[in-house]
Design a protein around this motif. Structure first.
Motif, mmCIF file in Angstrom:
data_model
loop_
_atom_site.group_PDB
_atom_site.id
_atom_site.type_symbol
_atom_site.label_atom_id
_atom_site.label_comp_id
_atom_site.label_asym_id
_atom_site.label_seq_id
_atom_site.Cartn_x
_atom_site.Cartn_y
_atom_site.Cartn_z
ATOM 1 N N UNK A 1 -9.033 -5.254 54.298
ATOM 2 C CA UNK A 1 -10.276 -5.564 53.509
ATOM 3 C C UNK A 1 -10.037 -5.847 52.164
ATOM 4 N N UNK A 2 -8.971 -5.483 51.576
ATOM 5 C CA UNK A 2 -8.387 -5.814 50.176
ATOM 6 C C UNK A 2 -8.211 -7.256 50.213
ATOM 7 N N UNK A 3 -7.355 -7.770 51.370
ATOM 8 C CA UNK A 3 -7.199 -9.155 51.265
ATOM 9 C C UNK A 3 -8.291 -9.995 51.470
ATOM 10 N N UNK A 4 -9.303 -9.303 52.407
ATOM 11 C CA UNK A 4 -10.676 -10.204 52.433
ATOM 12 C C UNK A 4 -11.172 -10.351 51.185
ATOM 13 N N UNK A 5 -11.305 -9.190 50.341
ATOM 14 C CA UNK A 5 -12.012 -9.125 48.882
ATOM 15 C C UNK A 5 -11.175 -10.223 48.056
ATOM 16 N N UNK B 1 -12.614 -13.301 49.189
ATOM 17 C CA UNK B 1 -14.154 -13.797 48.896
ATOM 18 C C UNK B 1 -14.067 -14.153 47.198
ATOM 19 N N UNK C 1 1.101 -1.944 51.221
ATOM 20 C CA UNK C 1 0.771 -2.024 49.857
ATOM 21 C C UNK C 1 -0.300 -1.051 49.599
ATOM 22 N N UNK D 1 -3.646 0.110 47.530
ATOM 23 C CA UNK D 1 -4.789 -0.418 46.903
ATOM 24 C C UNK D 1 -4.960 0.183 45.638
ATOM 25 N N UNK E 1 -23.547 -11.791 52.737
ATOM 26 C CA UNK E 1 -22.833 -12.638 51.928
ATOM 27 C C UNK E 1 -22.694 -14.186 52.235
ATOM 28 N N UNK F 1 -21.424 -13.173 45.866
ATOM 29 C CA UNK F 1 -20.692 -12.154 46.389
ATOM 30 C C UNK F 1 -20.712 -10.794 45.700
ATOM 31 N N UNK G 1 -21.935 -7.793 48.035
ATOM 32 C CA UNK G 1 -20.870 -7.323 49.064
ATOM 33 C C UNK G 1 -19.749 -6.717 48.221
ATOM 34 N N UNK G 2 -19.187 -7.239 47.276
ATOM 35 C CA UNK G 2 -18.000 -6.694 46.433
ATOM 36 C C UNK G 2 -18.236 -5.353 45.797
ATOM 37 N N UNK H 1 -18.212 -2.808 48.870
ATOM 38 C CA UNK H 1 -16.919 -2.524 49.239
ATOM 39 C C UNK H 1 -16.273 -1.553 48.240
ATOM 40 N N UNK I 1 -15.153 1.738 49.561
ATOM 41 C CA UNK I 1 -13.541 1.916 49.618
ATOM 42 C C UNK I 1 -13.173 3.308 49.096
ATOM 43 N N UNK J 1 -11.824 5.101 51.782
ATOM 44 C CA UNK J 1 -10.984 4.507 52.498
ATOM 45 C C UNK J 1 -9.700 5.139 52.873
#
Lengths: 322, 322
Positions: free
Chosen positions: A132-136, A139, B27, B29, B82, B144, B147-148, B151, B155, B158
């Motif tokens: 989801x971070x990659x998608x962020x 985006x 990785x 986050x 989005x 976006x 959505x951002x 997220x 998260x 998460x």
């Protein structure tokens, strides 16, 4: 921008007054550098010369405007590159969304069964911590940088607000000189089009007409304001799609005909405006003002008539008594 | 992250040394808050329990993971909103581009003829001063944000890097406990799938396998590194599309088999890597090192053999002379 001069002539009468739509015609770009196409000498002069034979036209201005056409073409190419890049990015996002859409639908219908598969549980952790971070990042990836940078550089040589106003005024002058009606100009049917002298017929949108009307309005030129706002309204009535608000057009229209002394038509336009926007503050105020002025005028006319009738009666009585 | 412990055992020999691929598995986050699914107690324990009967599983962890599934579903809905907004914006930009594309094509083919129509000249000024600016605002409009923001909020709950690593390690333990081969796990064909005990068969991508291999590598677990990198390579060879680089997979593979003492296979993988990337610095170094080690081993073996032969000859001569 100042209010039109005429506005100061109107003062409060019986607590009623007429108010006018704002003078906000052509916007200034934030980074306009200088008047390159000169409201007084450049485009306007060129537009004034447009109906002259080719050899009489200002060569420099045409060269400058030709350059602008090619600059604009380059910008379109850059814009198309941006669109391609943005589409490709969006396609990636859509693929992810489609995959996740069907996955989460399955998963939430039977969470225990879904999480019972150890690979699903591992992949859920991986998605939430990493993917989801990659998608962020995807985006948030700005695909427009190159286009915006090109636009920023090229627009340094763009015409500015004064040039646009100048071109509009030149078009209004042309209209008077050649006695052209707004409908012919707006539909591109200028004299010469039929004979092939003007091969590239160009039509005007509601917004173009509205813009011209506003330029005239900012010059307190209520005659042309009326002509171009009426043309804008006609095109709106014909169903042309636009972001221009019919109420705004009617607002300018009613004020410009009022300024030319036609109280009845001003009242009609104001009533039509209020059908579209019953809470329009200025229109509600103007409605009362126009009605009051009309009533006053009728009263005065009736008083005048009664006076004349009285004098006529008096005269007749006098001649009878002689 | 530290290099694997074993690395320190390797020192410069004859100016040659083996170098290892980086330990960069999962990785972190940026905004990971806390280990909620606990590498030691949470997901890992849950994964270890996945093959246990339902009533024996940790209820809390499953509830947490179920919540995550629903959270993810909400995120997908937000992502789809989005996408819709971005598509609609892009459609507007495309319409403008198409209009301008045909317009500038016509205009630049005959600038004088085009500018000869006074409405074209006015509209050019208007486009350049006003409309390109409007388009710029549209292009720069951020669709976006919602959505951002969703997220970012969601998260916070998460799983983080440790949870992902924990889930990966649990999967490796499960593999050992149930003696599962990587191919069966990756294709989702776990025992129980056929009998309907695991209704949601899930497959692993090259990237998933690569990730598992890297987790094993970070633990200096070269056996599982080899297994999962080999599986990743197999799926790459089968043509699966991925962003994972075959050279990177071969890099880990050659080092992990080397660590298990299989010099010949390490050399084979290194040669294959160099076919893909002839300038790969570490592979070039390792190639020389492996060749040197192999030559040294063969030399030693030959010396040993010669010594044995010599001793045998000596023994025979001795017995003959008796």
């Amino acid at each position: 921008m100042d209010m039109p001069e005429t506005a100061s002539r109107w003062t409060v009468q019986q607590g009623l007054k007429v108010t006018y739509p704002p003078v906000t015609c052509i916007r200034e770009r934030g980074n306009a550098v200088s008047v390159k196409y000169g409201a007084e000498g450049g485009v306007c002069a060129a537009l004034d010369q447009l109906y002259l034979p080719l050899q009489c036209r200002s060569h420099d201005v045409f060269l400058m405007m030709t350059d602008l056409l090619f600059t604009e073409k380059d910008l379109v190419t850059s814009l198309k590159d941006y669109i391609k890049a943005e589409e490709s990015k969006l396609e990636q996002v859509k693929q992810w969304a489609e995959k996740l859409d069907s996955l989460t639908l399955t998963a939430t219908q039977d969470p225990e069964g879904f999480l019972g598969h150890p690979v699903n549980a591992f992949k859920l952790m991986k998605r939430l911590n990493t993917e989801w971070g990659d998608l962020e990042n995807l985006v948030l990836k700005d695909m427009s940088q190159r286009f915006i940078s090109n636009l920023t550089i090229l627009r340094q040589n763009f015409p500015n607000k004064d040039d646009e106003t100048g071109a509009a005024k030149a078009l209004l002058r042309l209209q008077d000189t050649y006695k052209l009606d707004t409908h012919s100009i707006s539909t591109g049917n200028l004299p010469g089009v039929d004979q092939g002298k003007l091969p590239y017929k160009s039509t005007m949108t509601v917004e173009d007409c509205f813009e011209l009307g506003k330029v005239a309005y900012s010059e307190s030129d209520y005659h042309h304001t009326e002509l171009w706002m009426a043309q804008a309204l006609r095109q709106l009535d014909e169903g042309e799609e636009t972001e221009v608000d019919a109420a705004a057009v009617l607002d300018y229209l009613s004020y410009s005909v009022y300024q030319q002394g036609d109280l009845e038509t001003a009242l009609d336009y104001t009533r039509r405006l209020l059908l579209l926007d019953p809470d329009h503050q200025r229109a509600n105020g103007n409605l009362k003002y126009f009605e009051y002025q009309l009533a006053k005028r009728r009263e005065a006319e009736e008083g005048e008539k009664a006076k004349e009738d009285g004098m006529r009666e008096e005269g007749r009585a006098e001649s009878l008594s002689r």
